[in-house]
Design a protein around this motif. Structure first.
Motif, PDB file in Angstrom:
ATOM      1  N   ARG A 109       0.840  -1.212   0.000  1.00 10.83           N
ATOM      2  CA  ARG A 109       0.000   0.000   0.000  1.00 10.83           C
ATOM      3  C   ARG A 109       0.866   1.250   0.000  1.00 10.83           C
ATOM      4  O   ARG A 109       0.576   2.212  -0.710  1.00 10.83           O
ATOM      5  N   ARG A 110       1.932   1.250   0.808  1.00  5.61           N
ATOM      6  CA  ARG A 110       2.815   2.409   0.870  1.00  5.61           C
ATOM      7  C   ARG A 110       3.485   2.648  -0.493  1.00  5.61           C
ATOM      8  O   ARG A 110       3.551   3.772  -0.976  1.00  5.61           O
ATOM      9  N   GLU A 111       3.959   1.562  -1.113  1.00  9.97           N
ATOM     10  CA  GLU A 111       4.576   1.701  -2.438  1.00  9.97           C
ATOM     11  C   GLU A 111       3.555   2.222  -3.460  1.00  9.97           C
ATOM     12  O   GLU A 111       3.897   3.032  -4.324  1.00  9.97           O
ATOM     13  N   HIS A 112       2.322   1.752  -3.352  1.00  7.27           N
ATOM     14  CA  HIS A 112       1.283   2.218  -4.268  1.00  7.27           C
ATOM     15  C   HIS A 112       1.011   3.713  -4.067  1.00  7.27           C
ATOM     16  O   HIS A 112       0.895   4.466  -5.047  1.00  7.27           O
ATOM     17  N   ARG A 113       0.918   4.150  -2.809  1.00  3.74           N
ATOM     18  CA  ARG A 113       0.719   5.586  -2.538  1.00  3.74           C
ATOM     19  C   ARG A 113       1.888   6.412  -3.063  1.00  3.74           C
ATOM     20  O   ARG A 113       1.693   7.491  -3.615  1.00  3.74           O
ATOM     21  N   GLU A 114       3.104   5.898  -2.897  1.00  2.00           N
ATOM     22  CA  GLU A 114       4.285   6.598  -3.408  1.00  2.00           C
ATOM     23  C   GLU A 114       4.224   6.725  -4.919  1.00  2.00           C
ATOM     24  O   GLU A 114       4.527   7.786  -5.475  1.00  2.00           O
ATOM     25  N   ARG A 115       3.838   5.645  -5.587  1.00  2.25           N
ATOM     26  CA  ARG A 115       3.718   5.694  -7.052  1.00  2.25           C
ATOM     27  C   ARG A 115       2.652   6.694  -7.486  1.00  2.25           C
ATOM     28  O   ARG A 115       2.847   7.460  -8.431  1.00  2.25           O
ATOM     29  N   LEU A 116       1.502   6.680  -6.786  1.00  3.26           N
ATOM     30  CA  LEU A 116       0.431   7.631  -7.121  1.00  3.26           C
ATOM     31  C   LEU A 116       0.890   9.070  -6.900  1.00  3.26           C
ATOM     32  O   LEU A 116       0.619   9.957  -7.720  1.00  3.26           O
ATOM     33  N   THR A 117       1.595   9.315  -5.797  1.00  2.00           N
ATOM     34  CA  THR A 117       2.094  10.658  -5.510  1.00  2.00           C
ATOM     35  C   THR A 117       3.110  11.083  -6.568  1.00  2.00           C
ATOM     36  O   THR A 117       3.082  12.220  -7.049  1.00  2.00           O
ATOM     37  N   ARG A 118       4.009  10.175  -6.934  1.00  2.00           N
ATOM     38  CA  ARG A 118       5.002  10.476  -7.965  1.00  2.00           C
ATOM     39  C   ARG A 118       4.337  10.783  -9.303  1.00  2.00           C
ATOM     40  O   ARG A 118       4.710  11.742  -9.994  1.00  2.00           O
ATOM     41  N   MET A 119       3.326   9.993  -9.646  1.00  2.00           N
ATOM     42  CA  MET A 119       2.608  10.237 -10.900  1.00  2.00           C
ATOM     43  C   MET A 119       1.880  11.575 -10.874  1.00  2.00           C
ATOM     44  O   MET A 119       1.871  12.300 -11.872  1.00  2.00           O
ATOM     45  N   GLN A 120       1.290  11.914  -9.730  1.00  2.00           N
ATOM     46  CA  GLN A 120       0.598  13.204  -9.590  1.00  2.00           C
ATOM     47  C   GLN A 120       1.594  14.350  -9.732  1.00  2.00           C
ATOM     48  O   GLN A 120       1.312  15.350 -10.392  1.00  2.00           O
ATOM     49  N   MET A 121       2.770  14.205  -9.114  1.00  5.01           N
ATOM     50  CA  MET A 121       3.786  15.253  -9.219  1.00  5.01           C
ATOM     51  C   MET A 121       4.278  15.390 -10.654  1.00  5.01           C
ATOM     52  O   MET A 121       4.498  16.511 -11.142  1.00  5.01           O
ATOM     53  N   GLN A 122       4.443  14.273 -11.364  1.00  3.63           N
ATOM     54  CA  GLN A 122       4.855  14.329 -12.764  1.00  3.63           C
ATOM     55  C   GLN A 122       3.780  14.996 -13.612  1.00  3.63           C
ATOM     56  O   GLN A 122       4.082  15.794 -14.508  1.00  3.63           O
ATOM     57  N   ARG A 123       2.516  14.684 -13.324  1.00  2.38           N
ATOM     58  CA  ARG A 123       1.407  15.299 -14.062  1.00  2.38           C
ATOM     59  C   ARG A 123       1.391  16.811 -13.834  1.00  2.38           C
ATOM     60  O   ARG A 123       1.224  17.588 -14.776  1.00  2.38           O
ATOM     61  N   GLU A 124       1.580  17.238 -12.584  1.00  5.10           N
ATOM     62  CA  GLU A 124       1.593  18.668 -12.276  1.00  5.10           C
ATOM     63  C   GLU A 124       2.780  19.359 -12.926  1.00  5.10           C
ATOM     64  O   GLU A 124       2.654  20.479 -13.437  1.00  5.10           O
ATOM     65  N   ALA A 125       3.944  18.710 -12.924  1.00  5.06           N
ATOM     66  CA  ALA A 125       5.125  19.293 -13.563  1.00  5.06           C
ATOM     67  C   ALA A 125       4.905  19.433 -15.070  1.00  5.06           C
ATOM     68  O   ALA A 125       5.279  20.448 -15.676  1.00  5.06           O
TER      69      ALA A 125
END
Length: 162
Positions: A49-65
């Motif tokens: 779950r933690r790895e999944h949240r990290e991936r989602l957060t990373r993807m969100q940050m990439q989308r915002e960038a």
């Protein structure tokens, strides 16, 4: 589309060390009884779950960038376009003024058209990027007035013929 993460066409599962290690772990887990397997899976769940949240957060940050980069490129393109419009408007205005001054001694009517309301209307179109519906009416009325007044001034300056 990012093609760096795709597998080559001649890839075989036996060539990948990660899949070999996964197969080895799977073979070991096969020998566990269901209770131990359930306990192991329950222990792994928070980590997954933690790895999944990290991936989602990373993807969100990439989308915002990517969104910020797109907005910055659009802003730069708009700024460049506005500068080109201002430069074109300046060139057109200077050319019309120069042409009006050059034509003044020979063709007064052309000089009034080049230096009069049409100069302002074209500059408005190029620099401001807009033209109001009444611009043409006002332009024709102003051009008529300017040519009439210039014609009267030109006629009063001509010496009477004897």
């Amino acid at each position: 589309m990012n093609r760096g993460d795709q597998l080559p066409a001649d890839w075989a599962p036996n060539d990948d060390p990660t899949s070999l290690a996964a197969m080895h772990v799977a073979m070991q887990w096969k020998e566990l009884d269901p209770a131990h397997l359930a306990a192991a899976m329950a222990a792994m769940e928070p980590s997954l779950r933690r790895e999944h949240r990290e991936r989602l957060t990373r993807m969100q940050m990439q989308r915002e960038a990517a969104q910020q980069d797109l907005e910055e490129r659009q802003r730069a393109r708009t700024d460049r376009r506005r500068m080109v419009e201002v430069v074109c408007g300046t060139v057109v205005a200077l050319a019309m003024l120069g042409g009006g001054i050059y034509a003044a001694p020979h063709s007064w009517w052309l000089s009034t058209l080049l230096c009069g309301p049409s100069l302002l209307a074209l500059t408005k179109v190029f620099v401001l990027g807009r033209s109001d519906p009444d611009d043409m009416k006002l332009l024709s009325a102003a051009a008529r007035v300017s040519t009439d007044s210039a014609g009267r001034a030109q006629a009063s300056q001509q010496p009477p013929e004897a």
